[in-house]
Scaffold this motif. Sequence first.
Motif, mmCIF file in Angstrom:
data_model
loop_
_atom_site.group_PDB
_atom_site.id
_atom_site.type_symbol
_atom_site.label_atom_id
_atom_site.label_comp_id
_atom_site.label_asym_id
_atom_site.label_seq_id
_atom_site.Cartn_x
_atom_site.Cartn_y
_atom_site.Cartn_z
ATOM 1 N N VAL A 261 -23.519 -50.464 -8.563
ATOM 2 C CA VAL A 261 -22.673 -50.924 -8.322
ATOM 3 C C VAL A 261 -22.128 -51.289 -6.766
ATOM 4 O O VAL A 261 -21.272 -50.532 -6.338
ATOM 5 C CB VAL A 261 -21.186 -51.633 -9.331
ATOM 6 C CG1 VAL A 261 -19.719 -51.799 -9.417
ATOM 7 C CG2 VAL A 261 -22.108 -51.127 -10.897
ATOM 8 N N ILE B 225 -24.868 -55.028 -9.534
ATOM 9 C CA ILE B 225 -22.709 -56.053 -9.787
ATOM 10 C C ILE B 225 -22.741 -55.680 -8.550
ATOM 11 O O ILE B 225 -22.498 -54.917 -7.793
ATOM 12 C CB ILE B 225 -22.799 -55.435 -10.687
ATOM 13 C CG1 ILE B 225 -23.457 -55.272 -11.962
ATOM 14 C CG2 ILE B 225 -21.235 -55.781 -11.248
ATOM 15 C CD1 ILE B 225 -22.632 -54.569 -12.686
ATOM 16 N N TYR C 227 -17.848 -51.202 -15.420
ATOM 17 C CA TYR C 227 -19.768 -51.566 -15.907
ATOM 18 C C TYR C 227 -20.557 -50.086 -16.022
ATOM 19 O O TYR C 227 -21.374 -50.141 -15.998
ATOM 20 C CB TYR C 227 -19.968 -52.180 -14.126
ATOM 21 C CG TYR C 227 -19.378 -53.308 -13.678
ATOM 22 C CD1 TYR C 227 -19.913 -54.156 -15.051
ATOM 23 C CD2 TYR C 227 -18.057 -53.672 -13.075
ATOM 24 C CE1 TYR C 227 -18.752 -55.437 -14.967
ATOM 25 C CE2 TYR C 227 -17.578 -55.056 -13.084
ATOM 26 C CZ TYR C 227 -18.103 -55.709 -13.994
ATOM 27 O OH TYR C 227 -16.913 -56.981 -14.255
#
Length: 496
Positions: free
Chosen positions: A68, A124, A234
Amino acid sequence: MKNKDLYIYNSLSRKKEKFEPLNPPFVGLYVCGPTVYSPPHLGNVRTFLSFDIVNRYLLYLGYKVRYVRNITDVGHITNSEGEDIDRIGEQAKKENLEPMEIVQKYTLDFHEVTHIFNMLPPDIEPTATGHVVEQIEMVQRIIDNGYAYVKNYSVYFDIPKFVKDHSYGELSGQNIEEQLEGHRELDAQNEKQDARDFAIWKYADKTHPMRWNSPWGEGVPGWHLECSVMSTKYLGQKFDIHGGGMDLKFPHHECEIAQSIGADGSAPVRYWMHGNMLTMNGQKMSKSLGNSVLPRELITGDHDLLEQGYSPMSIRFFMLQAHYTSTLDLSNEALKAAEKGYKRLMEALKTLENLDLREAKSLSDADQKVNDSIDMAFAELNDDFNTPKALARLFELVTVINSYKDKREEYAGVSKATMERLQKDFRDLVIDILGLQEETAGEDGTMDGLMQLIIDIRQNARTNKDWTTSDLIRDKLNELELQLKDGKDGTTWTKL
RNA sequence: GGUCGCGUGGCCGAGCGGUUAGGCAGGGCUCUGCAAAAGCUCGUACAGCGGUUCAAAUCCGCUCGCGACCUCCA
């Protein structure tokens, strides 16, 4: 069987620690991304490159990595020195665009740069503006827990209150008392109760186009908050690796830790990793110091301090020759050296892939030597991603590979199994893990065909001892930056 | 002022108690029609001064020089 005995230097403990994922085979990796208000400079590139290696190597080891990396698309309002600067807003005014146009423009630019340098995209890529609701919720939790106070529509994290229950400053080694002494006096209009407090929600008036409604009035979330929110959203309340540039250690990362503890009672990160700075003439490259070089400038060579342009992969190689925790100084000489080294490495890869596998007469020391170098290359990567040492091992292999080229040593008694391993692992290391890629023009087959034709014609001339013609071909090609290499097995060519 | 780090051969850059880092540049040799490429090979080093140790670039102390963070920054 891959050796997963990976050690990572944890900035928090200041020690190398064995890497044990929280929930193997999954690994959570969070890296602080850029604020998109201007094109990324080379220093930014270095940091993201360092973590690209981390990502790639973890993937290679077989981990299911969730990588991420955020995009900071809120122009955070700084309030130090009585200034109110919203960088994205400022840039928008300068370019006569909407703030979101600025964000879009430089996000695209950033993506292009990461692509040019062959970095794998994150899994992400959350934006701060997309997580305002979560940020407001986190602010509320911190207030509810008594670690923040509201002042004139802004919310501040209450450091003195926080340190009564928890420690603060562990990551950066800041002494909380002394830190106060070093601080400048709070000026009259400052709303903070204590100089060490920091904004987690900041009031924004009508002059700021970018602002959101909240329980405390219109405003923007504090800078440190977005990473806390998006990483845990996340990757979970506790996750494996959090990375970023050294300059984010304090206050940014320190504040992240405090916020998470303040809101949810626990520190989120297990391994903190910090990439060191890229310097230029011994000084940190930064926009504010005005000594930054843009990737495009380095590639084209269009910069006062540069003698020539360098290809993206040469630059990547250059950066991999230093450990990510060391500062690295940019200079023409170093870059040129890297360019040559990169080409030699890639040539060897090509040579290796064109070798015919054959059964060797017998196993020998050479067999052992090749296997040792390969094993060591991986061992170096396991030692806190030591790319310079891994490269050193690869160059040991380059010498070995080149010695096979002219079949002078008949593969020096290296067994077929070892050759197969060499072909596979060398490629894995160079292409998959270090992320270096071929840069040869990349055209269709026309170029190769043409060159083969020219080489054949020249070979005819050489057979007839027509040196005038053969040298003319060679020299003219050289002027076009195409180099012919006469070997025992005929002639090959490369782009210079 | 506080916190942290760095100073390695011509250049870049690993090493963190004893063994060749590696790349680039330079010298020699081999190969080659010549050259390039490639192979083999050679050299110069740990900022300074003390200390610990059988042994220090590597540990400790001091000195000098440089940098990062403490304020937006990868």
